[in-house]
Design an enzyme around this catalytic site. Structure first.
Site, PDB file in Angstrom:
ATOM      1  N   LYS A  85       0.843  -1.180   0.000  1.00 56.58           N
ATOM      2  CA  LYS A  85       0.000   0.000   0.000  1.00 56.58           C
ATOM      3  C   LYS A  85       0.888   1.244   0.000  1.00 56.58           C
ATOM      4  CE  LYS A  85      -4.254  -1.607   0.082  1.00 56.58           C
ATOM      5  NZ  LYS A  85      -5.251  -1.259  -0.961  1.00 56.58           N
ATOM      6  N   LYS A 104     -13.857  -6.435  -7.949  1.00 57.07           N
ATOM      7  CA  LYS A 104     -14.216  -6.771  -6.574  1.00 57.07           C
ATOM      8  C   LYS A 104     -15.733  -6.923  -6.498  1.00 57.07           C
ATOM      9  CE  LYS A 104     -10.369  -4.176  -4.526  1.00 57.07           C
ATOM     10  NZ  LYS A 104     -10.000  -2.998  -3.701  1.00 57.07           N
TER      11      LYS A 104
END
Length: 330
Positions: free
Chosen positions: A151, A248
């Site tokens: 991240k 997703k």
């Protein structure tokens, strides 16, 4: 008569989860939907909040607004018109898939048209956004995992973060996720160095609405659309700009749309990544079917939790095994 049950659950994380554009998460806040009919129960799960679109309506009121229609017998096809893409529709859609499998005796993978049972997958393991030193230490603890996802997305220090992870996990494959945090010049400056560090994929470098910034950039590292890709309606703005789309369930509104999105994306020349929000094995299970044949799989949500369902997905290191019928889909 059907009966719809909706409840919120909180599943603590091993450690706070940090990305560039949101406050840290300390637990997985999820909504579980159960649809009971003739003594059978179909289940689905979504993240409690949807941060992909500004002013997206709250999850629980959306579910309550369609309660009567669902309890009156609405199927998955009708659901696509009742709610927009997003978390609420995803939980209902996945619960309807599960109920359908239980009623028919045919597992979901067969209804989808897969020619063989789903196979084990290798999932990425996510390193939360922290200082370069802290991310390097986390990478050292995860160095045996074959695929690490970093991240990133801050104005400074991201290259140092990648370098620290690479030094601590020299054998791991690396992908990075800026979570909309970079500016165009940052990406241009970073690309040669990220390639040199062995980064294989960059997720969502820019904010939604800035997709055109990718035009004219030599994509030395493939780039995946995440926040920019919700459903099939997103695809026209991505063509020629991105190399992959990250699908997703919570974004697309469930397995029904996610499956159609994957087919449409491939038809447009995109490769597929299948990702997840933070959630339990119940949320990941439908995505395991979607991820069959994907270039990149990022379904590590349960690995970030202190506990999971007793009959949750089986992980051996970063190898993820298909769901058992007791969990979902069979």
């Amino acid at each position: 008569m059907r009966r719809l049950t909706v409840r919120s659950e909180h599943w603590p994380l091993h450690e706070p989860f940090i990305i560039s554009r949101l406050d840290p998460f300390v637990d997985a806040a999820v909504v579980v939907v159960e649809i009971e009919e003739d003594g059978l129960i179909g289940r689905g799960e979504c993240e409690h909040t949807d941060t992909y679109e500004a002013d997206y309506p709250a999850i629980l009121p959306q579910l309550e607004a369609v309660r009567g229609t669902i309890e009156a017998g609405a199927d998955r096809q009708a659901l696509q018109q009742l709610l927009p893409p997003g978390c609420a529709r995803s939980a209902l859609d996945c619960a309807l898939w599960d109920l359908e499998a239980k009623r028919s005796g045919m597992p979901v993978w067969q209804t989808l048209g897969l020619t063989q049972p789903p196979a084990p997958l290798t999932t990425a393991f996510t390193l939360s956004l922290r200082s370069p030193q802290e991310m390097g230490e986390a990478a050292g603890r995860a160095a045996a995992r074959p695929l690490l996802k970093l991240k990133l997305g801050l104005a400074q220090g991201d290259l140092e973060r990648v370098a620290a992870v690479r030094a601590a996990a020299p054998q791991a494959r690396l992908i990075v996720d800026a979570n909309t945090g970079w500016q165009r010049q940052q990406l241009i400056d970073y690309l040669p160095q990220l390639k040199e560090l062995g980064v294989e994929l960059i997720e969502q470098p820019f904010a939604v609405g800035c997709e055109a910034w990718l035009e004219g950039i030599d994509r030395l590292v493939p780039i995946a659309a995440d926040e920019s890709c919700l459903s099939r309606e997103s695809l026209p703005a991505l063509i020629g700009r991105f190399d992959l789309v990250n699908i997703k369930l919570d974004k697309s509104g469930g397995l029904t749309e996610a499956w159609a999105l994957a087919q449409a994306a491939r038809a447009h020349g995109f490769e597929i990544m299948v990702g997840c929000n933070i959630g339990t094995s119940l949320a990941m299970a439908p995505a395991v079917l979607l991820a069959q044949g994907a270039r990149v799989v990022d379904l590590d949500g349960p690995l970030l939790l202190k506990t999971d369902h007793a009959q949750g997905l089986q992980y051996e290191g970063s190898t993820l095994y298909p769901p058992q019928a007791a969990l979902w889909g069979g």
